[in-house]
Write a protein that holds these residues in place. Structure first.
Motif, PDB file in Angstrom:
ATOM      1  N   ALA A   1       8.129  -1.249  -8.585  1.00  0.00           N
ATOM      2  CA  ALA A   1       8.790  -1.214  -7.673  1.00  0.00           C
ATOM      3  C   ALA A   1      10.136  -1.240  -8.278  1.00  0.00           C
ATOM      4  N   ALA A   2      11.388  -0.868  -8.683  1.00  0.00           N
ATOM      5  CA  ALA A   2      12.802  -0.679  -9.339  1.00  0.00           C
ATOM      6  C   ALA A   2      13.013  -2.900  -9.107  1.00  0.00           C
ATOM      7  N   ASP A   3      12.794  -3.092  -7.852  1.00  0.00           N
ATOM      8  CA  ASP A   3      13.646  -4.463  -7.406  1.00  0.00           C
ATOM      9  C   ASP A   3      13.398  -4.582  -6.072  1.00  0.00           C
ATOM     10  N   PHE A   4      13.755  -5.632  -5.881  1.00  0.00           N
ATOM     11  CA  PHE A   4      13.572  -6.379  -4.983  1.00  0.00           C
ATOM     12  C   PHE A   4      14.713  -7.452  -3.931  1.00  0.00           C
TER      13      PHE A   4
ATOM     14  N   LYS B   1      22.377  -4.082  -4.731  1.00  0.00           N
ATOM     15  CA  LYS B   1      21.192  -3.686  -5.254  1.00  0.00           C
ATOM     16  C   LYS B   1      20.757  -2.195  -5.082  1.00  0.00           C
TER      17      LYS B   1
ATOM     18  N   LYS C   1       3.997   6.260  -5.447  1.00  0.00           N
ATOM     19  CA  LYS C   1       3.875   5.877  -7.011  1.00  0.00           C
ATOM     20  C   LYS C   1       2.717   6.727  -7.516  1.00  0.00           C
TER      21      LYS C   1
ATOM     22  N   SER D   1       6.580  -6.744  -6.989  1.00  0.00           N
ATOM     23  CA  SER D   1       7.582  -5.719  -6.804  1.00  0.00           C
ATOM     24  C   SER D   1       7.337  -4.709  -8.604  1.00  0.00           C
ATOM     25  N   ALA D   2       7.243  -5.500  -9.639  1.00  0.00           N
ATOM     26  CA  ALA D   2       7.725  -5.132 -11.005  1.00  0.00           C
ATOM     27  C   ALA D   2       6.356  -4.515 -10.606  1.00  0.00           C
ATOM     28  N   LYS D   3       5.497  -5.278 -10.963  1.00  0.00           N
ATOM     29  CA  LYS D   3       3.288  -4.680 -10.955  1.00  0.00           C
ATOM     30  C   LYS D   3       3.305  -3.512 -10.551  1.00  0.00           C
ATOM     31  N   GLU D   4       3.659  -3.153  -9.550  1.00  0.00           N
ATOM     32  CA  GLU D   4       3.454  -2.457  -8.993  1.00  0.00           C
ATOM     33  C   GLU D   4       4.399  -1.158  -8.708  1.00  0.00           C
TER      34      GLU D   4
ATOM     35  N   ARG E   1       8.295 -11.392  -5.966  1.00  0.00           N
ATOM     36  CA  ARG E   1       9.053 -10.244  -7.548  1.00  0.00           C
ATOM     37  C   ARG E   1       7.986 -10.029  -8.125  1.00  0.00           C
ATOM     38  N   LEU E   2       6.980 -11.031  -8.868  1.00  0.00           N
ATOM     39  CA  LEU E   2       5.553 -10.097  -9.711  1.00  0.00           C
ATOM     40  C   LEU E   2       5.142  -9.167  -9.636  1.00  0.00           C
TER      41      LEU E   2
ATOM     42  N   GLU F   1       1.117  -0.992   0.165  1.00  0.00           N
ATOM     43  CA  GLU F   1      -0.142   0.072   0.133  1.00  0.00           C
ATOM     44  C   GLU F   1       0.793   1.001  -0.331  1.00  0.00           C
TER      45      GLU F   1
ATOM     46  N   GLU G   1       2.012   1.591  -3.363  1.00  0.00           N
ATOM     47  CA  GLU G   1       1.117   2.432  -4.633  1.00  0.00           C
ATOM     48  C   GLU G   1       1.400   3.499  -4.102  1.00  0.00           C
ATOM     49  N   LEU G   2       0.673   4.050  -3.189  1.00  0.00           N
ATOM     50  CA  LEU G   2       1.172   5.583  -2.578  1.00  0.00           C
ATOM     51  C   LEU G   2       2.235   6.678  -3.020  1.00  0.00           C
TER      52      LEU G   2
END
Lengths: 458, 126
Positions: free
Chosen positions: B100-103, B116, B70, B95-98, B92-93, B64, B67-68
Motif C-alpha cells: 500500500a502507498a499509505d494508510f 494523503k 497488486k 500496509s507497507a508490507k503488502e 501500518r506495517l 486480500e 494483494e489481488l
C-alpha cells in the motif's frame, strides 16, 4: 441514498469478475511478485520440452544464505529489495555470462530460492557437466562481486549466496516432472555439502582468531545532528580480512553456534577498551555487548572495571549497547544483571529498537539512555511516509522514557536531512563518517554541505 | 488539468457518501464499490489514479483485495491507501508490507484525506 447503490451489473459481468478474482488468487500463488519471476510449476512445461529435445538440461539452485537472521534485523523491506536486486542481476547475467537458453524461476512464490535452468549451451548443443560447472562458477563470482560493491553495513553484505548444480537427463521410463524435482534436490544436496565444508572451515578459523587475539577495533563517530559535534565513538570489531568473514555479525553468529560467543565477546570488549584509551576524554564510548554476556561472570567481576580504569576509562564514559536480536530468556535475571552495570555508572543503549523483536514495553524496563534505530527504518526514510510515521511514534516513546534517539546507518544526504528535520538528536553512518582505526572526523562533504546550507533564509 | 479519478472501496455507505461529496467538492472524479468483488467489476472498465480501500469488509477483506490488486498487471501500479479502523502500528506495517502507498486511520476528516491524496499523487490540493 439512492445514488449509492452499486451500478447495475449483469450476471455475465458478475461471473467474469468472479473468474478474474479466482485467476488473480491462483496467479498470486504461482508468480513471485517480488522478483517478478514465475515459480517452478509455471516453467515445468518448458523444461519438459527442452528435456525431450536436448536429452540433458542443467539446473543451478541459488539460495540466500542468511546469518544472524538478516531479515529480522533489516526488515522484510530490505530483504525484498535484496531479492529484487538478485533477480535483476540474474536477468542481466543471462546472455552475458550464460549464453545458451536459460529459464529463470523461483522455487515458490515469495521464497528466496532462485532456480536457473540451463536448457542448452550456445549453438543449441546439449549442456554438459563441464559447462554447468563453468557457468555456475562465473555466475556466483559475478553475483558476489556485484553485492561486494555495497557498503559493509548494508544488507547486501550480510548475506552469502549458496548454491549447487546438477544435470537432469531425460529418461523415457520416468516422468519428466519427477526427473526435474530430483535434479533440483541433487543441486541442493551439492550446495549443502559445500556449505557444511565451508562452515567447518570457518569454525576452525574462528578458533585460531580467538586463540591469537586477531581482532582489531575500529571507531565510528556518533554526532549531534544539529551541529555535527561528535558525542561518542562506537567501537566496532573487525576480523582479519584473510579470514574471509564478510563482517562481524557473521563472525558472531558462527561463534554463537559453535559455543564461542562469550569468548569472542570478551575479546572484542577488551580490545575496544585497550584501543579506546587513546580517545579524547570528553567523548563517550559505545561498546557492543551480547545480552548473554551481561550474565557472563567474568564480565561482571570487578576486574573488568579495574581493567577499564587501568586504561583510563571510567564506567560513566561507557555506554553498553545491547541488541535484542538474540532473545532474552529470562527478563528478570537480565534486568538484575543489567542493574548491576547501571549502578556502576554504565549507561545503556538499545540497538535495533523498534525492529520488532522486543516490545516497546520491555525496552522501557531496561531504562536505556539511548535508543538506536537502524537501516530498516533509516533507509530511504525521505521517500517513505510510513517509516516517517513509525519513527515519529518511536521518538515520542523515547521522549516518554527519557531516552535519547540515535539514527544509525545514515547513507545519504536525503536521509540525513529528513532525520534532522524530524528532530532526531544523534546520527551515525557512512554518510557521516566510515569506521576507522583512528578516531575519524565527520566527512568533509557533510561539513561543507552544512556550512553551505547555514546562510539560508532565517 | 483535470483532477484525478479516485476510487473508494468500503462496505459502509456512509463513508462512501462522505468521501464522495468531500472529494467532489474539490473537483475530483469519484467512483466507488461496496465490496472487493464489485471493485474488480468496476476496474474492468475504469482506471482510477488512486484507491482508498477499507480493511474491515465482510467476505473479501481489504488485505486480500490489496494483494489481488497488486497481483493484477492492470492495477498493480495504482497507489492504494488503506482505511484502518484504529491507528494500530500493526496495520501500518502490514500496509507497507503488502504494497500500500499509505494508510489513513478512521475517523478522518477532509483535511486528512486531501493531505494523503496530495502526498501520494504528488499534486497540490488547492
Amino acid at each position: 441514498m439512492p445514488l449509492l447503490h452499486d451500478p447495475k451489473i449483469t450476471p455475465e459481468e458478475r461471473a467474469l469478475a468472479q473468474a478474474h478474482s479466482d485467476f488473480l488468487r491462483l496467479k498470486r500463488l504461482l508468480y513471485d511478485n517480488i522478483s517478478k519471476l514465475p515459480s517452478l510449476p509455471v516453467v515445468v512445461d518448458n523444461l519438459k520440452k527442452a528435456l525431450e529435445s536436448y536429452k540433458h538440461i542443467g539446473v543451478i539452485s541459488l539460495s540466500i544464505q542468511t546469518v544472524a537472521l538478516v531479515e529480522l534485523q533489516y526488515g522484510w523491506q530490505a530483504y525484498d529489495n535484496l531479492i529484487i536486486e538478485i533477480a535483476q542481476q540474474l536477468n542481466e547475467l543471462i546472455g552475458n555470462v550464460i549464453q545458451g537458453e536459460v529459464v529463470l524461476a523461483m522455487e515458490y512464490a515469495r521464497s528466496d530460492e532462485f532456480l536457473i535452468f540451463c536448457l542448452s549451451q550456445p549453438d543449441e548443443k546439449s549442456v554438459t557437466l563441464e559447462y554447468m560447472e563453468h557457468v555456475s562458477e562465473r555466475l556466483f563470482k559475478a553475483l558476489n562481486d556485484h553485492l561486494g560493491q555495497y557498503p559493509v553495513d548494508s544488507i547486501y553484505r550480510k548475506v552469502g549466496l549458496n548454491g549447487g548444480f546438477a544435470i537432469i537427463t531425460n529418461n523415457r521410463v520416468v516422468r519428466a516432472e519427477r526427473l526435474i524435482y530430483h535434479g533440483l534436490n541433487e543441486a541442493k544436496r551439492m550446495a549443502a555439502l559445500y556449505e557444511s565444508r565451508r562452515h567447518t572451515k570457518q569454525i576452525e578459523t574462528l578458533r585460531s582468531i580467538i586463540a591469537e587475539r586477531q581482532i582489531a577495533t575500529t571507531f565510528q563517530p556518533i554526532i549531534y545532528m544539529a551541529d555535527l559535534r561528535i558525542m561518542a565513538y562506537e567501537a566496532l570489531s573487525v576480523s582479519p580480512k584473510e579470514a574471509g568473514f564478510p563482517n562481524t555479525e557473521v563472525l558472531f553468529s558462527i561463534a554463537q553456534e559453535a559455543g564461542l560467543g562469550l569468548k569472542l565477546d570478551r575479546l572484542c570488549r577488551e580490545n575496544a577498551i585497550t584501543n579506546a584509551s587513546k580517545m579524547a576524554d570528553h567523548y563517550k564510548l559505545f561498546v557492543n555487548v551480547e545480552p548473554s554476556a551481561i550474565d557472563d561472570p567474568e564480565f561482571r567481576q570487578a576486574q573488568f572495571v579495574e581493567f577499564m580504569q587501568s586504561h583510563g576509562i571510567e564506567p560513566s564514559k561507557v555506554v553498553l549497547e545491547i541488541t535484542e536480536r538474540t532473545a532474552i530468556k529470562d527478563y528478570d535475571i537480565f534486568l538484575k544483571s543489567l542493574k548491576y552495570f547501571q549502578d556502576l555508572g554504565f549507561e545503556i543503549a538499545v540497538d535495533d529498537a523498534g525492529a520488532g523483536y522486543a516490545s516497546l514495553n520491555s525496552i522501557a524496563y531496561l531504562r536505556p539512555k539511548f535508543l538506536k534505530f537502524d537501516h530498516a527504518l533509516v533507509q530511504n526514510i525521505h521517500k517513505t511516509p510510513i517509516k516517517q510515521q513509525l519513527l515519529e511514534t518511536l521518538i515520542d516513546f523515547a521522549d516518554k522514557i527519557g531516552a535519547h534517539v540515535i539514527a544509525e546507518g545514515i547513507e545519504s544526504i536525503e536521509e540525513f536531512e529528513m532525520l534532522r528535520e524530524m528532530n532526531v538528536e544523534f546520527g551515525q553512518g557512512y554518510y557521516i563518517a566510515r569506521p576507522d582505526f583512528t578516531f575519524p572526523d565527520v566527512r568533509e562533504e557533510l561539513v561543507n554541505h552544512m556550512n553551505g546550507s547555514q546562510p539560508k533564509k532565517p | 488539468m483535470p483532477k484525478a479519478k479516485i476510487m473508494i472501496i468500503d462496505d459502509e455507505e456512509a463513508i462512501i457518501e462522505f468521501v464522495r461529496t468531500a472529494l467532489k467538492t474539490f473537483g475530483y472524479d469519484v467512483i466507488w464499490a461496496t465490496s472487493g468483488e464489485m471493485a474488480f467489476i468496476q476496474l474492468q472498465k475504469e482506471k482510477p489514479d488512486l484507491i482508498f480501500l477499507d480493511v474491515m469488509m465482510p467476505h473479501m477483506n481489504g488485505w486480500e483485495v490489496l494483494e489481488l490488486l497488486k497481483t493484477d498487471e492492470a492495477t498493480q501500479s495504482i497507489p492504494v491507501i488503506m482505511l484502518t479502523a484504529l491507528d494500530k502500528p500493526k496495520d501500518r506495517l502490514q500496509s507497507a508490507k503488502e504494497g500500500a502507498a499509505d494508510f489513513l486511520a478512521k475517523p478522518f476528516n477532509h483535511n486528512h484525506m486531501l493531505e494523503k491524496i496530495r502526498d501520494v499523487l504528488g499534486e497540490s490540493v488547492a
